[in-house]
Design an enzyme around this catalytic site. Structure first.
Site, PDB file in Angstrom:
ATOM      1  N   CYS A   1       0.814  -1.219   0.000  1.00  0.00           N
ATOM      2  CA  CYS A   1       0.000   0.000   0.000  1.00  0.00           C
ATOM      3  C   CYS A   1       0.845   1.264   0.000  1.00  0.00           C
ATOM      4  O   CYS A   1       0.476   2.262  -0.631  1.00  0.00           O
ATOM      5  CB  CYS A   1      -0.977   0.003   1.170  1.00  0.00           C
ATOM      6  SG  CYS A   1      -0.265  -0.392   2.771  1.00  0.00           S
TER       7      CYS A   1
ATOM      8  N   HIS B   1      -2.767   6.827   3.083  1.00  0.00           N
ATOM      9  CA  HIS B   1      -1.339   7.023   3.338  1.00  0.00           C
ATOM     10  C   HIS B   1      -0.873   8.280   2.607  1.00  0.00           C
ATOM     11  O   HIS B   1      -1.282   8.536   1.467  1.00  0.00           O
ATOM     12  CB  HIS B   1      -0.514   5.858   2.786  1.00  0.00           C
ATOM     13  CG  HIS B   1      -0.658   4.567   3.539  1.00  0.00           C
ATOM     14  ND1 HIS B   1      -1.318   4.455   4.740  1.00  0.00           N
ATOM     15  CD2 HIS B   1      -0.171   3.321   3.260  1.00  0.00           C
ATOM     16  CE1 HIS B   1      -1.253   3.192   5.158  1.00  0.00           C
ATOM     17  NE2 HIS B   1      -0.568   2.484   4.278  1.00  0.00           N
TER      18      HIS B   1
END
Lengths: 356, 356
Positions: free
Chosen positions: B137, B262
């Site tokens: 990710c 993120h």
């Protein structure tokens, strides 16, 4: 303005902005360090005059900022907005006080030294305006560690990213995070676009975006070419404190939902090859630095542990895998203590020590 | 396992790990994208078998993971722990399915392509093991933007710092932050050493330290020389996806108290001189990237706005002040969508598109 018994003949210290977030920490620090001062005079805006604040176990009445409050002052610590510092610091200096200023008003003035006692104490000698500037909190939370490595290896380039606490924006910053935390805790927010923003409403305080359950890649005001004032400040101050006027510095400043203690990731390239063993030895023995670096055993600094302490904490020290002259590491410091109040007090101590 | 009317002849898709945090998002994404699949078969551990989950508006019963569930499957999306993927992906592949795996089991296997459809779709052609890996990710939340700039300028070096959301550690990560938020909201915590840690107690969930009111410079497990597994992963994946096997990459991974999305700060050095105008043009037109970059007008991406969306958002684009070949910028992406589920679905679509 009576001086306590036994303190006669000692230098007089003024604290201008004594009631603010940083001023409060200055008084705490002055109460716990070696008691070298005679009178400590507390000064604030006329709004706060008459309030009593504790320092060194005594209650002292706050005086309103005026020309005569600087009579007989040897060193004056300033923590006030830029425009107040710009006006009043020269007045205090003309009265004979050495001003240690924590605003942005004088940091880039070539006639004002920018001092970090562990890194460039010699810069304190030449202060033609009678003013010494304290670096910004973000610079101060990493520069002692960077300076120690620079002294050994010679810094050639610095890439830094910050994780800045809300108290860097003063009491209003802390109050804003606490209000927003109360609004989002116990909810399922943070999972769809804008849900945190809607819950928080327009209550973003000194920040441009919600800071609870978020990170905000913007601190300060807009400068040329997309840079923020804070990023330019960290670059300029790093160069000035280290005496490297052409050092390449790339900084991205980001606000995070932490109350106090700024963190930075650092990628530092040096003139010669580095080893982690030697870098760790330098950091472990550098004054003002604590090396806390054994991640396999859970040892690395975090704001939750560093807040309220004096040193710059360093962990995650690694040599860059693709460049034997570069180190990657993580630094963390209390932005109200070493990042502001402590460094000004240290400068003040150095000023009177140099006189003694 | 009846196929809805009109879907006869279309490829069969299996989702292995359908009940997890990423699996849940996979089903949402499959429900909203162009309906190209015939049967969608949902698979999980025997513990979850028999549960019914909604996809494309239908309730589908979850099957227990077993060899026969892969009969007739064309593409199988895997989001399961490494050791489960290691065992079951080859079994599914032997049954004729193309496996798109989101674990760490195959990412560094030279016989398994690591694919980001916007960046290296060509890599999908050679898949001798019948397995395609999905990057982690953290890599996925910046690589589309970095890849677009690389295609124009040729990347020579990358320095990255992450601001990683807790959902990167799955449902347990989210639950941990929410519990800790409830413990610290409405308090004065965050101002003295260890006060957050004492309030949180041993309840740190999948994280080594409290994550509420804190940042934690450690994600993953310990690797050689002080690096974390996540940092090594981002480095290796960036090299593999961009096809730059010797690219210098320095990464520091940090967890922040954000639920989902993120962020990364990036300092990217290229083969030739860059201009911000051209870089902005590249990013504004790159598929899968949204340029949101006018900080003076309050425009820069933050997790609170990016969560729940598909693209990689980029802001704070600046040319390094001391290096005309380097750009500094901020990237932000939903770690459960483009960072995990969406990229696997995009790969699956490309697999059957290539067959058609």
């Amino acid at each position: 303005m009576a001086v306590a018994a036994g303190r006669t003949g000692r230098p007089t210290l003024a604290v201008v902005g004594a009631t603010g977030a940083v001023g409060t920490v200055m008084l705490q620090i002055l109460s716990h360090r070696a008691d070298i001062w005679g009178e400590i005079r507390l000064i604030a805006s006329s709004r706060s005059a008459g309030r009593k604040l504790a320092v060194r176990g005594e209650e002292i009445e706050v005086l309103a900022l005026a020309e005569e409050v600087f009579d007989g002052v040897d060193v004056a610590l300033f923590d006030v907005p830029d425009e107040i510092a710009e006006h009043w610091a020269p007045i205090a200096a003309a009265k004979g006080a050495v001003v240690v200023d924590n605003s942005g008003a004088f940091r880039s003035d070539p006639e004002v030294p920018l001092v970090v006692p562990e890194v460039n104490p010699h810069a304190l000698r030449a202060r033609p305006r009678g003013i010494v500037a304290n670096p910004s909190c973000t610079t101060l939370c990493m520069i002692v560690a960077v300076g120690a490595l620079h002294a050994e290896y010679g810094l050639r380039e610095l890439v830094a990213s910050s994780y800045q606490a809300v108290s860097g924006a003063g009491r209003a910053g802390v109050a804003t995070l606490r209000r927003q935390m109360s609004l989002v805790a116990g909810t399922e927010l943070g999972t769809s676009p804008g849900d945190v923003r809607r819950a928080v409403g327009d209550d973003t305080g000194p920040f441009p975006e919600p800071v609870a359950l978020n990170v905000v890649p913007w601190t300060g005001e807009a400068r040329a070419d997309g840079w923020s004032s804070e990023e330019m400040t960290v670059r300029d101050e790093t160069r000035k404190v280290l005496g490297l006027s052409a050092l390449p510095v790339a900084v991205t400043c980001v606000r995070v939902p932490v109350v106090t203690a700024h963190s930075l990731t650092l990628h530092a390239r040096f003139e010669s090859e580095v080893t982690v063993a030697k870098a760790r030895e330098i950091l472990a023995t550098a004054p003002g630095v604590v090396l806390f670096d054994d991640p396999g055993a859970g040892e690395f600094p975090t704001p939750a542990d560093v807040v309220g302490t004096d040193p710059t904490w360093v962990g995650r020290v690694r040599r860059a895998l693709d460049d034997p002259t570069a180190l990657d590491f993580f630094a963390c410091g209390d932005n109200l203590r070493k990042g502001s109040a402590l460094n000004t007090v240290q400068i003040a101590e150095l000023v009177v020590g140099a006189r003694a």
